[in-house]
Motif scaffolding. Structure first.
Motif, PDB file in Angstrom:
ATOM      1  N   LEU A   1       2.511  31.269   9.856  1.00 50.32           N
ATOM      2  CA  LEU A   1       2.084  31.590  11.215  1.00 50.32           C
ATOM      3  C   LEU A   1       2.217  30.344  12.085  1.00 50.32           C
ATOM      4  O   LEU A   1       1.751  29.270  11.715  1.00 50.32           O
ATOM      5  CB  LEU A   1       0.640  32.071  11.216  1.00 50.32           C
ATOM      6  CG  LEU A   1       0.052  32.447  12.585  1.00 50.32           C
ATOM      7  CD1 LEU A   1       0.795  33.632  13.189  1.00 50.32           C
ATOM      8  CD2 LEU A   1      -1.445  32.742  12.461  1.00 50.32           C
ATOM      9  N   GLY A   2       2.868  30.483  13.233  1.00 48.02           N
ATOM     10  CA  GLY A   2       3.073  29.319  14.081  1.00 48.02           C
ATOM     11  C   GLY A   2       3.267  29.683  15.536  1.00 48.02           C
ATOM     12  O   GLY A   2       3.429  30.858  15.903  1.00 48.02           O
ATOM     13  N   ALA A   3       3.243  28.657  16.360  1.00 46.69           N
ATOM     14  CA  ALA A   3       3.445  28.838  17.798  1.00 46.69           C
ATOM     15  C   ALA A   3       3.938  27.530  18.389  1.00 46.69           C
ATOM     16  O   ALA A   3       3.743  26.457  17.809  1.00 46.69           O
ATOM     17  CB  ALA A   3       2.135  29.268  18.478  1.00 46.69           C
ATOM     18  N   PHE A   4       4.581  27.625  19.530  1.00 44.52           N
ATOM     19  CA  PHE A   4       4.985  26.409  20.241  1.00 44.52           C
ATOM     20  C   PHE A   4       5.089  26.700  21.731  1.00 44.52           C
ATOM     21  O   PHE A   4       5.279  27.846  22.160  1.00 44.52           O
ATOM     22  CB  PHE A   4       6.301  25.831  19.699  1.00 44.52           C
ATOM     23  CG  PHE A   4       7.522  26.684  19.931  1.00 44.52           C
ATOM     24  CD1 PHE A   4       8.165  26.711  21.167  1.00 44.52           C
ATOM     25  CD2 PHE A   4       8.048  27.459  18.909  1.00 44.52           C
ATOM     26  CE1 PHE A   4       9.297  27.477  21.376  1.00 44.52           C
ATOM     27  CE2 PHE A   4       9.177  28.234  19.105  1.00 44.52           C
ATOM     28  CZ  PHE A   4       9.801  28.241  20.345  1.00 44.52           C
ATOM     29  N   GLY A   5       4.957  25.639  22.492  1.00 44.77           N
ATOM     30  CA  GLY A   5       5.198  25.680  23.919  1.00 44.77           C
ATOM     31  C   GLY A   5       6.239  24.629  24.249  1.00 44.77           C
ATOM     32  O   GLY A   5       6.251  23.552  23.644  1.00 44.77           O
ATOM     33  N   GLU A   6       7.118  24.909  25.183  1.00 41.93           N
ATOM     34  CA  GLU A   6       8.159  23.946  25.525  1.00 41.93           C
ATOM     35  C   GLU A   6       8.382  23.889  27.024  1.00 41.93           C
ATOM     36  O   GLU A   6       8.173  24.872  27.738  1.00 41.93           O
ATOM     37  CB  GLU A   6       9.467  24.259  24.807  1.00 41.93           C
ATOM     38  CG  GLU A   6      10.155  25.524  25.270  1.00 41.93           C
ATOM     39  CD  GLU A   6      11.503  25.732  24.596  1.00 41.93           C
ATOM     40  OE1 GLU A   6      11.931  24.853  23.817  1.00 41.93           O
ATOM     41  OE2 GLU A   6      12.137  26.778  24.850  1.00 41.93           O
ATOM     42  N   VAL A   7       8.795  22.719  27.474  1.00 46.38           N
ATOM     43  CA  VAL A   7       9.125  22.481  28.876  1.00 46.38           C
ATOM     44  C   VAL A   7      10.564  22.001  28.948  1.00 46.38           C
ATOM     45  O   VAL A   7      10.975  21.115  28.182  1.00 46.38           O
ATOM     46  CB  VAL A   7       8.189  21.424  29.509  1.00 46.38           C
ATOM     47  CG1 VAL A   7       8.603  21.138  30.948  1.00 46.38           C
ATOM     48  CG2 VAL A   7       6.747  21.889  29.463  1.00 46.38           C
ATOM     49  N   THR A   8      11.336  22.602  29.839  1.00 50.96           N
ATOM     50  CA  THR A   8      12.732  22.218  30.029  1.00 50.96           C
ATOM     51  C   THR A   8      12.949  21.821  31.481  1.00 50.96           C
ATOM     52  O   THR A   8      12.556  22.544  32.398  1.00 50.96           O
ATOM     53  CB  THR A   8      13.674  23.382  29.669  1.00 50.96           C
ATOM     54  OG1 THR A   8      13.490  23.736  28.297  1.00 50.96           O
ATOM     55  CG2 THR A   8      15.125  22.986  29.885  1.00 50.96           C
ATOM     56  N   TYR A   9      13.564  20.654  31.663  1.00 49.91           N
ATOM     57  CA  TYR A   9      13.863  20.163  33.015  1.00 49.91           C
ATOM     58  C   TYR A   9      15.361  19.970  33.152  1.00 49.91           C
ATOM     59  O   TYR A   9      16.015  19.376  32.289  1.00 49.91           O
ATOM     60  CB  TYR A   9      13.159  18.837  33.283  1.00 49.91           C
ATOM     61  CG  TYR A   9      13.669  18.118  34.506  1.00 49.91           C
ATOM     62  CD1 TYR A   9      13.357  18.563  35.786  1.00 49.91           C
ATOM     63  CD2 TYR A   9      14.489  16.994  34.387  1.00 49.91           C
ATOM     64  CE1 TYR A   9      13.839  17.923  36.915  1.00 49.91           C
ATOM     65  CE2 TYR A   9      14.972  16.334  35.500  1.00 49.91           C
ATOM     66  CZ  TYR A   9      14.644  16.793  36.765  1.00 49.91           C
ATOM     67  OH  TYR A   9      15.140  16.159  37.876  1.00 49.91           O
ATOM     68  N   ARG A  10      15.915  20.486  34.248  1.00 43.97           N
ATOM     69  CA  ARG A  10      17.337  20.324  34.559  1.00 43.97           C
ATOM     70  C   ARG A  10      17.465  19.742  35.964  1.00 43.97           C
ATOM     71  O   ARG A  10      16.987  20.332  36.931  1.00 43.97           O
ATOM     72  CB  ARG A  10      18.038  21.679  34.491  1.00 43.97           C
ATOM     73  CG  ARG A  10      19.541  21.624  34.642  1.00 43.97           C
ATOM     74  CD  ARG A  10      20.114  23.026  34.712  1.00 43.97           C
ATOM     75  NE  ARG A  10      19.759  23.688  35.969  1.00 43.97           N
ATOM     76  CZ  ARG A  10      19.984  24.965  36.220  1.00 43.97           C
ATOM     77  NH1 ARG A  10      20.518  25.731  35.302  1.00 43.97           N
ATOM     78  NH2 ARG A  10      19.651  25.492  37.400  1.00 43.97           N
ATOM     79  N   GLN A  11      18.098  18.598  36.086  1.00 45.75           N
ATOM     80  CA  GLN A  11      18.245  17.934  37.384  1.00 45.75           C
ATOM     81  C   GLN A  11      19.286  18.660  38.242  1.00 45.75           C
ATOM     82  O   GLN A  11      20.174  19.344  37.733  1.00 45.75           O
ATOM     83  CB  GLN A  11      18.680  16.474  37.176  1.00 45.75           C
ATOM     84  CG  GLN A  11      18.700  15.635  38.442  1.00 45.75           C
ATOM     85  CD  GLN A  11      19.182  14.216  38.171  1.00 45.75           C
ATOM     86  OE1 GLN A  11      19.639  13.907  37.073  1.00 45.75           O
ATOM     87  NE2 GLN A  11      19.087  13.350  39.156  1.00 45.75           N
ATOM     88  N   ARG A  12      19.158  18.514  39.561  1.00 48.13           N
ATOM     89  CA  ARG A  12      20.131  19.117  40.459  1.00 48.13           C
ATOM     90  C   ARG A  12      21.516  18.503  40.227  1.00 48.13           C
ATOM     91  O   ARG A  12      21.635  17.362  39.783  1.00 48.13           O
ATOM     92  CB  ARG A  12      19.713  18.937  41.914  1.00 48.13           C
ATOM     93  CG  ARG A  12      19.621  17.482  42.364  1.00 48.13           C
ATOM     94  CD  ARG A  12      19.200  17.402  43.813  1.00 48.13           C
ATOM     95  NE  ARG A  12      19.187  16.024  44.290  1.00 48.13           N
ATOM     96  CZ  ARG A  12      19.040  15.684  45.569  1.00 48.13           C
ATOM     97  NH1 ARG A  12      18.894  16.634  46.484  1.00 48.13           N
ATOM     98  NH2 ARG A  12      19.030  14.424  45.926  1.00 48.13           N
ATOM     99  N   TYR A  13      22.578  19.273  40.541  1.00 41.53           N
ATOM    100  CA  TYR A  13      23.932  18.785  40.279  1.00 41.53           C
ATOM    101  C   TYR A  13      24.901  19.355  41.302  1.00 41.53           C
ATOM    102  O   TYR A  13      24.670  20.393  41.912  1.00 41.53           O
ATOM    103  CB  TYR A  13      24.380  19.153  38.855  1.00 41.53           C
ATOM    104  CG  TYR A  13      24.404  20.632  38.553  1.00 41.53           C
ATOM    105  CD1 TYR A  13      25.583  21.371  38.658  1.00 41.53           C
ATOM    106  CD2 TYR A  13      23.248  21.307  38.157  1.00 41.53           C
ATOM    107  CE1 TYR A  13      25.611  22.741  38.376  1.00 41.53           C
ATOM    108  CE2 TYR A  13      23.262  22.663  37.867  1.00 41.53           C
ATOM    109  CZ  TYR A  13      24.447  23.373  37.983  1.00 41.53           C
ATOM    110  OH  TYR A  13      24.459  24.714  37.706  1.00 41.53           O
TER     111      TYR A  13
END
Length: 275
Positions: free
Chosen positions: A168-180
């Motif tokens: 049993l598991g869980a995760f949270g993630e944050v993704t950042y993408r710079q303007r281009y």
């Protein structure tokens, strides 16, 4: 500690159709096209401390020569292919996989990645045409469109390693993408975005009968329902007919068909089975 160094060489051969349209935009001999070549090197280091920490960093640089690029020769003429003399790609990549509390919380895990890409033309002239007017613009020093300069992903999770809740598991993630940028003149950018995702899953340990063949999961993508551009095709620059003055950002913004929306808040849930 492991250190590494690599070198790679690539080649791109002109296609048959590119060899028979001249720079004047007419059918004829264009067999002077050169083979596209690129040479890249990267240097890096990787550190591993048991099962608790793995970190790596790599820097790279790549030189392109005679890149094959299609350009317009003018009104009612064929598009022809020429060689872009030089462009350069360089950047750095960093990765981290860390178990911060192996004794107290053996299932806790932190993972992160960071990449920086600086890709730009060092020698490139682009031809633009409007009506009877055709001009050649120097793009040397401009960023190559469609390349995201900075990308960051960080994930914190926990997977129960043993006992009745093993798997049993869980995760949270944050993704950042710079303007281009998405045009050769570097006038138009896709805005940057930060997204948050959540995941809950259950993967029973193998060997516990038919139940161990199943895997259950539920995830929420784009938790805060941000509105953003998922991807974008390259927008062609242009000039004003007659004067040959390059179009500004306001004109480029009126281009249609290049923007693809990112997904809104989305919930997935399912069961997978192994056979």
């Amino acid at each position: 500690m492991r250190l590494h160094a690599r070198i790679g060489i690539g080649f791109g051969i002109p296609q048959a159709g590119q060899l028979f349209v001249t720079p004047q935009g007419t059918f004829g001999n264009n067999v002077d096209l050169r083979t596209q070549r690129n040479t890249g090197v990267d240097l890096g280091a990787e550190l591993t401390l048991g099962d608790d920490l793995k970190a790596e960093v790599t820097g790279y640089q790549e030189w392109f020569r005679n890149e094959l690029v299609s350009q317009s020769a003018g009104v009612n003429l064929q598009t022809y292919t020429s060689n872009v003399p030089r462009s350069r790609h360089r950047g750095i990549e960093i990765g981290l996989d860390w178990r911060p509390l192996p004794a107290a919380l053996p299932g806790a895990r932190v993972q992160a990645s960071y990449s920086y890409n600086d890709q730009y033309y060092t020698d490139f002239r682009e031809r633009l045409t409007a009506g009877p007017t055709s001009v050649v613009l120097d793009r040397a020093g401009n960023a190559i469109p469609g390349v995201i300069p900075t990308f960051v992903n960080a994930r914190v999770g926990y997977d129960h390693p043993a006992g009745g809740l093993a798997g049993l598991g869980a995760f949270g993630e944050v993704t950042y993408r710079q303007r281009y940028f998405i045009d050769n003149a570097n006038l138009l950018r896709v805005p940057g975005i930060t997204l948050v995702n959540l995941n809950l899953h259950y993967d029973p340990l193998r060997g516990d009968g038919w139940w161990s063949r199943l895997s259950l999961f539920a995830s929420v993508q784009n938790l805060f329902d941000r509105t953003y551009i998922g991807s974008a095709s390259i927008v062609s620059d242009g000039i004003a007919a007659g004067s040959g003055v390059p179009n500004g950002e306001a004109v480029l913004r009126s281009a249609t068909g290049s923007i693809y929306a990112g997904q809104p808040r989305t919930v997935y849930a399912g069961v997978k089975s192994r056979f």
